[in-house]
Design an enzyme around this catalytic site. Structure first.
Site, mmCIF file in Angstrom:
data_model
loop_
_atom_site.group_PDB
_atom_site.id
_atom_site.type_symbol
_atom_site.label_atom_id
_atom_site.label_comp_id
_atom_site.label_asym_id
_atom_site.label_seq_id
_atom_site.Cartn_x
_atom_site.Cartn_y
_atom_site.Cartn_z
ATOM 1 N N ARG A 85 0.734 -1.256 -0.074
ATOM 2 C CA ARG A 85 -0.031 -0.056 -0.045
ATOM 3 C C ARG A 85 0.848 1.085 0.023
ATOM 4 O O ARG A 85 0.265 2.386 -0.196
ATOM 5 C CB ARG A 85 -0.897 0.021 1.225
ATOM 6 C CG ARG A 85 -2.172 -1.087 1.227
ATOM 7 C CD ARG A 85 -2.766 -1.249 2.299
ATOM 8 N NE ARG A 85 -3.370 0.076 2.731
ATOM 9 C CZ ARG A 85 -3.619 0.216 4.043
ATOM 10 N NH1 ARG A 85 -3.776 -0.974 4.910
ATOM 11 N NH2 ARG A 85 -4.309 1.244 4.551
ATOM 12 N N THR A 89 2.720 -13.905 10.612
ATOM 13 C CA THR A 89 3.584 -13.559 11.651
ATOM 14 C C THR A 89 4.408 -14.444 12.392
ATOM 15 O O THR A 89 5.529 -14.492 12.721
ATOM 16 C CB THR A 89 2.659 -12.500 12.568
ATOM 17 O OG1 THR A 89 1.351 -13.425 12.997
ATOM 18 C CG2 THR A 89 2.521 -11.313 11.940
#
Length: 449
Positions: free
Chosen positions: A15, A81
Site C-alpha cells: 500500500r 507473523t
C-alpha cells in the site's frame, strides 16, 4: 533479567506504492525500523534479531548501521507473523530469557510500555500488548476471561459478538523465548487467510495450562504504518509530541506548528527557535542559543548564546562556539566557528576554522574543492576578512590579519598583515558613455530590420 528483541521487518508494504521496503520509509528523519529498534533498545536487550524479507539487503544494512551487533535473518516467503518469528529461532538457539516481538512499522511504542510487559511476565507466561480502540475496525480482538486473556481472534475469523469488543491486539508479545518458539511450532494455518498467526499462541498456551495476560497502552502507541497517508499522519503525530516536549523542557517556540524536528533533535532550555526552522538529524542546540526564522540545521552543534539565521544553513560538521553568529544566507559545512566570531551575510564557510572574534565579510567564500580533493581554510583569532574575499584553500589567514574586499587569497597571510589580491583599477575616460551609445545604436538598428 535477560531479554531478546525480535523485530519483524520482512514486508514489502504494497500500500506504500514504492519499491523501498516499508520499514525504511523515513519518519522524523529516520527509517521506521530505527524507531522500533530505539524503542526496544531501551530494554537494553542482550540479543536483537531483525527478520527481513523484501529487499532484505537494504533493511539489513540499515539495521547494522544502527547497531552492528544486530543479527539479521530472512523470511523468504511471507506466510504470516508466526512464521516470521519462527525464522528467529536458530539465531536465539541456547538463549535463556524473555523474547519481545516488535514490528518494524510500529514506531511509537514507548519504553515504559515495554517495561510494563516485562514486569507482567512475573504473573503470566505470555503477555500481549492491547489497547482500547476508538474505532476497532479490522483489528484483532482480545477476548478476556476475567483478568486472563482467553484468545486473540482475527477480525476475519470473528463473529459479530467478538467484533463488538473494543480491546484490540497490537501484535506485540512477550514470553520466555524457548516457550515462545515451542508454541509457534504448534501453530497451524487453518484460518481465512491460510497464514500462520502469532496470535494463535494464546490459545495454544491456554491448552497447555499456561497463563496469558494483557498490558494496555494508549492507542496512539500502537499506530502501524501501512500507507503513505498513515506515514504522513505519523509524522504529524511525532511533530506534535516533539514540540510539546520541547516547550515543556523550557524551549521558546513562538510558532511551534511551523518548526520541524528530527527524531534526535536536542534543544536546551531558554533556547529560542523562531518560525519555520527545520531540524534534520544530528542537531544539538544549547541553552540560550537563538535559531532565527527559515534556517535549516543538520548534523551540527550550536553553543550557548550563539545566533543562527535568519535564512542560514548549517550542514554536518558545523560547530558554533559560545556567542558565534551565523547570519543571513550563510552556509557552514564541516567548520568550526569559535567564540564571538561573526559570519553574517551571504557567505560559504566549508572545511574551515574561524578563530575567536574574527569577522568574515559579506560574500566571502572558502574555495575548498579543487575538483578532486577538499582543502582546509584557517582564519585566525581577530582576523578581518573583507567582503567578497575568495579564500583558495589550503590557506591560512593569521590572527589579527586583514584581507581587502574583493581579494582572491591564494597564499598564507601572516598575523597582523593586510593582504590584497586584486587587479589594479584602471579608469577609461568617457568609455562607458561611448560604449552605451554604441550598444543602443546596434539595438535600434536590429529593431528596424
Amino acid at each position: 533479567m535477560t531479554t531478546a528483541l525480535i523485530v519483524l521487518a520482512a514486508g514489502k508494504g504494497t500500500r506504500m506504492n514504492a519499491d523501498l521496503p516499508k520499514v525504511l520509509h523515513p519518519l522524523a528523519g529516520a527509517p521506521l525500523l530505527i524507531h522500533a529498534l530505539q524503542a526496544g533498545g531501551a530494554l537494553d536487550p542482550d540479543r536483537t534479531v531483525v527478520v527481513t524479507g523484501h529487499r532484505a539487503e537494504l533493511v539489513e544494512a540499515a539495521a547494522r548501521a544502527f547497531d552492528d551487533r544486530i543479527t539479521c535473518v530472512r523470511q523468504t516467503e511471507q506466510r504470516g507473523t508466526a512464521h516470521a518469528v519462527a525464522q528467529a529461532a536458530p539465531a536465539l538457539e541456547g538463549f535463556h530469557g524473555d523474547a519481545v516481538v516488535l514490528y518494524g512499522d510500529t514506531p511509537f511504542i514507548t519504553a515504559e510500555t515495554l517495561e510494563a510487559m516485562l514486569a507482567a511476565r512475573a504473573r503470566h507466561d505470555v503477555v500481549v500488548l492491547g489497547f482500547h480502540a476508538a474505532v476497532p475496525g479490522r483489528y484483532g480482538r482480545l477476548v478476556m476471561d476475567g483478568d486472563a486473556l482467553a484468545a486473540i481472534v482475527e477480525y476475519k475469523d470473528a463473529d459479530d459478538a467478538t467484533r463488538a469488543i473494543d480491546l484490540c491486539n497490537s501484535g506485540v508479545v512477550c514470553a520466555d523465548a524457548g516457550m515462545l518458539f515451542s508454541l509457534i511450532a504448534a501453530v497451524g494455518c487453518d484460518n481465512a487467510a491460510g497464514e500462520y498467526y502469532l496470535t494463535d499462541i494464546v490459545g495454544l498456551a491456554r491448552a497447555r495450562d499456561l497463563s496469558a495476560g494483557v498490558v494496555t497502552c494508549d492507542e496512539s502507541e500502537t499506530l502501524g504504518i501501512n500507507s503513505r497517508a498513515e506515514l504522513a499522519q505519523a509524522e504529524a503525530q511525532f511533530q506534535c509530541r516533539a514540540r510539546d516536549a520541547a516547550i515543556a523542557d523550557g524551549v521558546i517556540l513562538p510558532a511551534p506548528d511551523t518548526v520541524i524536528f528530527a527524531h534526535d533533535t536536542w534543544i536546551g532550555a531558554d533556547a529560542v527557535i523562531e518560525p519555520y526552522v527545520v531540524f534534520a538529524p544530528g542537531v544539538t542546540v544549547e541553552s540560550g542559543a537563538t535559531i532565527r526564522a527559515f534556517s535549516h540545521l543538520e548534523g551540527c552543534h550550536v553553543s550557548q548564546g550563539a545566533v543562527v539565521g535568519p535564512y542560514a544553513r548549517l550542514r554536518p560538521g558545523a560547530e558554533l562556539a559560545e556567542g558565534a553568529r551565523v547570519g543571513n544566507f550563510v552556509e557552514v559545512k564541516n567548520a568550526v566557528i569559535d567564540a564571538g566570531a561573526k559570519v553574517n551575510h551571504l557567505t560559504y564557510i566549508g572545511d574551515a576554522h574561524v578563530g575567536a572574534g574574527a569577522n568574515v565579510g559579506a560574500g566571502t567564500v572558502t574555495c575548498n574543492y579543487d575538483g578532486v580533493n577538499k582543502h582546509r581554510t584557517v582564519i585566525g583569532a581577530g582576523a578581518f576578512i573583507g567582503s567578497s574575499t575568495m579564500l583558495v584553500a589550503p590557506v591560512t589567514v593569521g590572527a589579527g590579519a586583514m584581507t581587502g574586499s574583493g581579494s582572491v587569497i591564494t597564499r598564507d597571510v601572516p598575523p597582523g598583515d593586510l593582504a590584497l589580491g586584486r587587479a589594479t583599477q584602471v579608469n577609461k575616460a568617457g568609455l562607458a558613455t561611448r560604449l552605451m551609445e554604441k550598444l543602443r545604436a546596434l539595438k535600434a538598428a536590429k529593431a528596424k530590420v
